[in-house]
Design a protein around this motif. Structure first.
Motif, short mmCIF file in Angstrom:
data_model
loop_
_atom_site.label_atom_id
_atom_site.label_comp_id
_atom_site.label_asym_id
_atom_site.label_seq_id
_atom_site.Cartn_x
_atom_site.Cartn_y
_atom_site.Cartn_z
N GLU A 123 0.82 -1.21 0.00
CA GLU A 123 0.00 0.00 0.00
C GLU A 123 0.86 1.26 0.00
OE1 GLU A 123 -3.27 0.34 -0.15
OE2 GLU A 123 -4.04 -1.68 0.23
N CYS A 124 2.05 1.18 0.59
CA CYS A 124 2.94 2.35 0.64
C CYS A 124 3.55 2.69 -0.71
CB CYS A 124 4.06 2.12 1.66
SG CYS A 124 3.55 2.40 3.37
N HIS A 125 3.47 1.77 -1.64
CA HIS A 125 3.97 2.02 -2.99
C HIS A 125 5.41 2.56 -2.99
CE1 HIS A 125 0.38 1.44 -5.65
NE2 HIS A 125 -0.18 1.41 -4.44
N ARG A 126 6.28 1.87 -2.28
CA ARG A 126 7.70 2.20 -2.24
C ARG A 126 7.99 3.58 -1.66
NH1 ARG A 126 9.23 0.70 -8.34
NH2 ARG A 126 7.43 -0.62 -8.60
N ARG A 127 7.13 4.08 -0.83
CA ARG A 127 7.40 5.34 -0.14
C ARG A 127 8.39 5.04 0.99
NH1 ARG A 127 2.02 5.63 -1.81
NH2 ARG A 127 1.27 7.68 -2.51
N ARG A 128 9.66 5.03 0.64
CA ARG A 128 10.71 4.58 1.56
C ARG A 128 10.76 5.43 2.83
NH1 ARG A 128 13.47 -0.26 1.53
NH2 ARG A 128 15.58 -0.01 2.33
N ASN A 129 10.69 6.74 2.69
CA ASN A 129 10.77 7.61 3.87
C ASN A 129 9.61 7.39 4.82
OD1 ASN A 129 12.99 8.62 2.58
ND2 ASN A 129 12.11 10.62 2.11
N LEU A 130 8.44 7.07 4.26
CA LEU A 130 7.27 6.81 5.09
C LEU A 130 7.47 5.52 5.89
CD1 LEU A 130 4.41 7.90 5.70
CD2 LEU A 130 3.56 6.35 3.92
N MET A 131 7.99 4.49 5.22
CA MET A 131 8.25 3.23 5.92
C MET A 131 9.33 3.41 6.98
SD MET A 131 7.83 0.14 3.13
CE MET A 131 9.06 0.71 1.96
N GLN A 132 10.31 4.29 6.71
CA GLN A 132 11.35 4.54 7.71
C GLN A 132 10.75 5.21 8.94
OE1 GLN A 132 15.10 6.16 6.41
NE2 GLN A 132 15.44 7.22 8.36
N MET A 133 9.83 6.14 8.75
CA MET A 133 9.18 6.79 9.90
C MET A 133 8.41 5.76 10.72
SD MET A 133 8.99 9.83 11.25
CE MET A 133 8.07 10.60 12.58
N PHE A 134 7.77 4.83 10.04
CA PHE A 134 7.06 3.74 10.71
C PHE A 134 8.02 2.93 11.57
CE2 PHE A 134 5.98 -0.81 10.53
CZ PHE A 134 4.73 -0.82 11.12
N VAL A 135 9.17 2.58 11.01
CA VAL A 135 10.17 1.79 11.73
C VAL A 135 10.70 2.58 12.93
CG1 VAL A 135 12.49 0.78 11.60
CG2 VAL A 135 10.83 0.36 9.77
N GLU A 136 10.92 3.88 12.76
CA GLU A 136 11.44 4.69 13.85
C GLU A 136 10.48 4.71 15.04
OE1 GLU A 136 12.72 8.57 12.62
OE2 GLU A 136 13.87 7.78 10.94
N ILE A 137 9.20 4.88 14.76
CA ILE A 137 8.22 4.91 15.86
C ILE A 137 8.17 3.55 16.55
CG2 ILE A 137 5.81 5.27 16.49
CD1 ILE A 137 5.58 7.19 14.14
N LEU A 138 8.26 2.48 15.77
CA LEU A 138 8.28 1.13 16.36
C LEU A 138 9.49 0.95 17.26
CD1 LEU A 138 7.21 -1.60 13.77
CD2 LEU A 138 5.93 -0.71 15.73
N LEU A 139 10.64 1.44 16.81
CA LEU A 139 11.86 1.32 17.61
C LEU A 139 11.75 2.12 18.90
CD1 LEU A 139 14.55 1.33 14.80
CD2 LEU A 139 14.34 -0.41 16.60
N HIS A 140 11.12 3.29 18.83
CA HIS A 140 10.87 4.04 20.06
C HIS A 140 10.03 3.21 21.01
CE1 HIS A 140 12.67 7.98 19.59
NE2 HIS A 140 12.24 8.06 18.35
N ALA A 141 9.05 2.49 20.46
CA ALA A 141 8.21 1.62 21.28
C ALA A 141 9.05 0.49 21.88
CB ALA A 141 7.07 1.05 20.45
#
Length: 268
Positions: A123-141
């Motif tokens: 669904e993100c259609h290769r929006r790499r920066n968006l997926m990175q933000m997702f990973v960052e929030i998960l890592l904060h968790a």
């Protein structure tokens, strides 16, 4: 109607279909109206901004719940981290309940993590920066209670692989998250400042360069990170507008690290 309203109305859950649609339905208790969903299908094809915003919101809170439950127990620190994200998004009461319900869905033993991540990436259609933000929030968790446990590490490794981040890329993202906790900026889980030497070391890790890097290399790394975390660019790619404050805090942390490096170099 905003994507908030469409999510609560149930139409997006049907249009998403697949595992994400099922999670939305289970979390919000919707019985999707096929006729209503079909009538707006053309307006919300895959890749549409509102659709991606809904995908991000749904995936984030459900996977946060799954990560928190990975070691068998959800700690108060992990719950508080999720609440912090909700506060920073200024969620109204309906959407706060929706986020909590998604978090609870992620804690279920049969939560289909692999399927959720697969659809999220699609669904993100290769929006790499968006997926990175997702990973960052998960890592904060993951760092909410001070350290990432083995079971949580397993979940994060699956996230890394399925979203297509190399080990080196993921290590840099983790260094950015772990070290930024000392650099203010309104980020999650702020910790007391480090000694000047330790702070400088972490500042270089945030930018992903070595202390021996040239001034030009440092500036290039800084500009790349600022571009990746630019709030307006992230929202355009599908980050929910309510998360702009999170992205803004991240740019402040990056800027603070860069300014420390510049100031140190100016006096050497």
């Amino acid at each position: 109607m905003s994507w908030w309203g469409k999510l609560l109305g149930g139409t997006f859950g049907y249009l998403l279909a697949g595992p994400l649609g099922a999670v939305v339905g289970a979390a919000l208790g919707h019985n999707f109206d096929r006729g209503l969903a079909g009538s707006i299908r053309e307006r919300f094809e895959p890749g549409a901004q509102e659709r991606v915003q809904t995908v991000f919101f749904t995936t984030l809170f459900s996977v946060m719940g799954h990560l928190a439950k990975a070691d068998g127990r959800v700690s108060e620190d992990e719950i508080e981290l999720a609440r912090d994200v909700m506060r920073r998004m200024n969620l109204n009461e309906d959407m706060r309940r929706a986020a909590i319900s998604l978090f609870d869905q992620g804690k279920q033993a049969d939560f289909p993590l692999a399927d959720i991540l697969s659809q999220f990436r699609q669904e993100c259609h290769r929006r790499r920066n968006l997926m990175q933000m997702f990973v960052e929030i998960l890592l904060h968790a993951g760092y909410a209670d001070g350290k990432v446990k083995a079971a949580e590490r397993g979940v994060l490794e699956q996230v890394r692989q399925q979203l297509g981040f190399s080990i080196q890329e993921f290590r840099h993202i983790e260094a950015l998250v772990r070290n930024a906790r000392h650099f203010g900026g309104g980020g999650f889980g702020q910790e007391p400042p480090l000694s000047p030497r330790a702070s400088l070391h972490e500042a270089y890790e945030i930018l992903g360069v070595k202390a021996s890097a040239s001034d030009g290399e440092v500036k290039k790394a800084y500009r790349r990170l600022m571009s990746q975390h630019h709030p307006d660019k992230l929202v355009a790619k599908g980050l929910p507008e309510e998360m702009m404050k999170l992205a803004t805090a991240k740019t402040q942390e990056i800027k603070t690290a860069y300014e420390l490096i510049k100031e140190t170099r100016a006096h050497r």
